[in-house]
Design an enzyme around this catalytic site. Structure first.
Site, PDB file in Angstrom:
ATOM      1  N   ASP A 172      21.719  25.575 -26.133  1.00 48.73           N
ATOM      2  CA  ASP A 172      21.581  24.443 -27.042  1.00 48.73           C
ATOM      3  C   ASP A 172      21.904  23.128 -26.335  1.00 48.73           C
ATOM      4  O   ASP A 172      22.733  23.088 -25.421  1.00 48.73           O
ATOM      5  CB  ASP A 172      22.531  24.643 -28.229  1.00 48.73           C
ATOM      6  CG  ASP A 172      22.153  23.788 -29.424  1.00 48.73           C
ATOM      7  OD1 ASP A 172      21.033  23.253 -29.455  1.00 48.73           O
ATOM      8  OD2 ASP A 172      22.986  23.656 -30.337  1.00 48.73           O
ATOM      9  N   GLY A 173      21.251  22.065 -26.796  1.00 53.41           N
ATOM     10  CA  GLY A 173      21.593  20.724 -26.329  1.00 53.41           C
ATOM     11  C   GLY A 173      20.601  20.076 -25.388  1.00 53.41           C
ATOM     12  O   GLY A 173      20.869  18.987 -24.866  1.00 53.41           O
ATOM     13  N   ASN A 174      19.440  20.689 -25.160  1.00 56.38           N
ATOM     14  CA  ASN A 174      18.465  20.092 -24.241  1.00 56.38           C
ATOM     15  C   ASN A 174      18.024  18.704 -24.688  1.00 56.38           C
ATOM     16  O   ASN A 174      17.960  17.769 -23.885  1.00 56.38           O
ATOM     17  CB  ASN A 174      17.223  20.994 -24.131  1.00 56.38           C
ATOM     18  CG  ASN A 174      17.492  22.285 -23.402  1.00 56.38           C
ATOM     19  OD1 ASN A 174      18.449  22.400 -22.649  1.00 56.38           O
ATOM     20  ND2 ASN A 174      16.649  23.278 -23.623  1.00 56.38           N
ATOM     21  N   GLY A 175      17.707  18.574 -25.975  1.00 56.72           N
ATOM     22  CA  GLY A 175      17.230  17.292 -26.493  1.00 56.72           C
ATOM     23  C   GLY A 175      18.284  16.205 -26.427  1.00 56.72           C
ATOM     24  O   GLY A 175      18.005  15.070 -26.025  1.00 56.72           O
ATOM     25  N   TRP A 180      20.854  16.156 -24.403  1.00 53.51           N
ATOM     26  CA  TRP A 180      21.072  15.875 -22.980  1.00 53.51           C
ATOM     27  C   TRP A 180      20.071  14.833 -22.489  1.00 53.51           C
ATOM     28  O   TRP A 180      20.435  13.892 -21.766  1.00 53.51           O
ATOM     29  CB  TRP A 180      20.924  17.172 -22.189  1.00 53.51           C
ATOM     30  CG  TRP A 180      21.133  17.055 -20.718  1.00 53.51           C
ATOM     31  CD1 TRP A 180      22.304  17.181 -20.031  1.00 53.51           C
ATOM     32  CD2 TRP A 180      20.120  16.795 -19.723  1.00 53.51           C
ATOM     33  NE1 TRP A 180      22.093  17.020 -18.673  1.00 53.51           N
ATOM     34  CE2 TRP A 180      20.759  16.785 -18.459  1.00 53.51           C
ATOM     35  CE3 TRP A 180      18.742  16.588 -19.790  1.00 53.51           C
ATOM     36  CZ2 TRP A 180      20.072  16.564 -17.276  1.00 53.51           C
ATOM     37  CZ3 TRP A 180      18.046  16.360 -18.605  1.00 53.51           C
ATOM     38  CH2 TRP A 180      18.718  16.352 -17.363  1.00 53.51           C
ATOM     39  N   SER A 239      13.562  30.034 -31.763  1.00 52.63           N
ATOM     40  CA  SER A 239      13.864  30.753 -32.998  1.00 52.63           C
ATOM     41  C   SER A 239      12.698  30.647 -33.971  1.00 52.63           C
ATOM     42  O   SER A 239      11.807  29.793 -33.841  1.00 52.63           O
ATOM     43  CB  SER A 239      15.127  30.181 -33.650  1.00 52.63           C
ATOM     44  OG  SER A 239      14.843  28.953 -34.289  1.00 52.63           O
ATOM     45  N   ASN A 250      12.428  27.218 -35.302  1.00 51.00           N
ATOM     46  CA  ASN A 250      12.022  26.122 -34.412  1.00 51.00           C
ATOM     47  C   ASN A 250      10.591  25.644 -34.646  1.00 51.00           C
ATOM     48  O   ASN A 250      10.210  24.564 -34.176  1.00 51.00           O
ATOM     49  CB  ASN A 250      12.179  26.519 -32.948  1.00 51.00           C
ATOM     50  CG  ASN A 250      13.620  26.556 -32.487  1.00 51.00           C
ATOM     51  OD1 ASN A 250      13.970  27.266 -31.546  1.00 51.00           O
ATOM     52  ND2 ASN A 250      14.491  25.790 -33.146  1.00 51.00           N
ATOM     53  N   SER A 281      23.209  30.568 -35.767  1.00 52.72           N
ATOM     54  CA  SER A 281      21.826  30.124 -35.967  1.00 52.72           C
ATOM     55  C   SER A 281      20.834  31.288 -35.996  1.00 52.72           C
ATOM     56  O   SER A 281      19.803  31.253 -35.327  1.00 52.72           O
ATOM     57  CB  SER A 281      21.435  29.098 -34.895  1.00 52.72           C
ATOM     58  OG  SER A 281      22.229  27.936 -34.999  1.00 52.72           O
TER      59      SER A 281
END
EC number: 2.5.1.-
Length: 233
Positions: A15-18, A20, A60, A63, A189
Site C-alpha cells: 500500500d501507498g504507491n499513490g 508516495w 483487489s 480496485n 482490506s
C-alpha cells in the site's frame, strides 16, 4: 536470525504507491511503476532468506472502482513487469503463481500472467504468489458455492472449505505466518480473511516503494520475537 524463526509464508499488502508519488509531485501511476520495481527487490530478498511463499496483494476486487485511467495502467503493468522480472525469477529459482478471479481480467493481462507462470513452472524454490482481482469474501462465497455444486450431502467443514479456496494450491503453506501492510493503514482490506485467522501482523508507516531490505528485516525480527500459541498456553 534463527532460521527456525523465519516465517514460511509471508503475505504483503503493498500500500501507498499513490501517496508516495503525490509527495514527489508525480502522477499516481509513477508510484505504481516504482512499486512494481520494488517487488523485484523484495522477492529476491525473501527468496534469499528462505521464505517459501510470498503472497502479494497486487489488485483487489474493489480496485475496479478507481479512476479508469489508473485501472487501465494497472492492467498494462504486468507486461512491463514480467518481461523484466521473469528472467530474474528463473535465475533465483522462483516460481510465479496467481490467485483471484483471473478470468475477469483483460485477455492481455491474463496472457502475461499465464506466460510468467508457465515460464517459471519448473522452478522449485520460493513461490511468488500474486493476488490479482482477488477478494477474500468473493473467494469464500465461491468456495461454498462450489461445494454446493458438487452435490454436497454432508455439513461443510473448515477443512473442506479450505480445500475450495484459491490458496489451496499452496498446500500446507496455505495460511500466511506473517502479514505485512505498508503505508500506515491498519486493516486487511478483504485480503486472505479465512487464511489470516492465526497470522501475525506487522504494520509500518513506510510506503511500499520505500519498503526495502531494512524495513523487511524489521518486520521479520518482530515476527521472530513472537510466540504463536494458537489458543493454547
Amino acid at each position: 536470525m534463527n532460521p527456525n524463526k523465519v516465517p514460511q509464508h509471508v503475505a504483503m499488502i503493498m500500500d501507498g504507491n499513490g501517496r508516495w508519488a503525490k509527495k514527489r509531485w508525480m502522477p499516481r501511476n509513477f508510484g505504481h511503476r516504482e512499486g512494481a520495481k520494488n517487488i523485484r527487490t523484495i522477492a529476491a530478498i525473501a527468496s534469499r532468506k528462505g521464505i517459501k511463499v510470498l503472497t502479494l496483494y497486487a489488485f483487489s476486487t474493489e480496485n475496479w472502482n478507481r479512476p479508469e485511467a489508473e485501472v487501465n495502467y494497472l492492467m498494462e503493468l504486468p507486461f512491463e513487469f514480467f518481461e523484466k522480472f521473469v528472467p530474474e525469477a528463473i535465475e533465483n529459482n522462483i516460481q510465479i503463481q496467481a490467485i483471484g478471479a483471473l478470468e475477469q481480467l483483460p485477455d492481455k493481462t491474463q496472457s502475461a500472467i499465464e506466460e510468467a507462470r508457465q515460464r517459471t513452472a519448473h522452478c522449485d524454490g520460493m513461490i511468488l504468489n500474486f493476488a490479482i482481482n482477488y477478494g477474500a469474501r468473493y473467494d469464500i462465497v465461491h468456495a461454498v458455492n462450489q461445494y454446493i455444486e458438487e452435490g454436497a450431502t454432508q455439513p461443510l467443514t473448515e477443512e473442506r472449505l479450505s480445500r475450495n479456496l484459491a490458496t489451496e494450491k499452496l498446500g500446507e503453506l496455505q495460511c500466511p505466518d506473517l502479514i505485512i501492510r505498508t503505508s500506515g493503514e491498519l486493516r486487511l482490506s478483504n485480503f486472505l480473511l479465512w487464511e489470516a485467522a492465526y497470522s501475525e501482523f506487522y504494520f509500518t508507516d513506510v510506503y511500499w516503494p520505500d519498503f526495502k531490505e531494512k524495513e523487511f528485516e524489521l518486520a521479520l525480527a518482530s515476527y521472530a520475537e513472537r510466540h504463536r500459541r494458537y489458543g493454547k498456553l
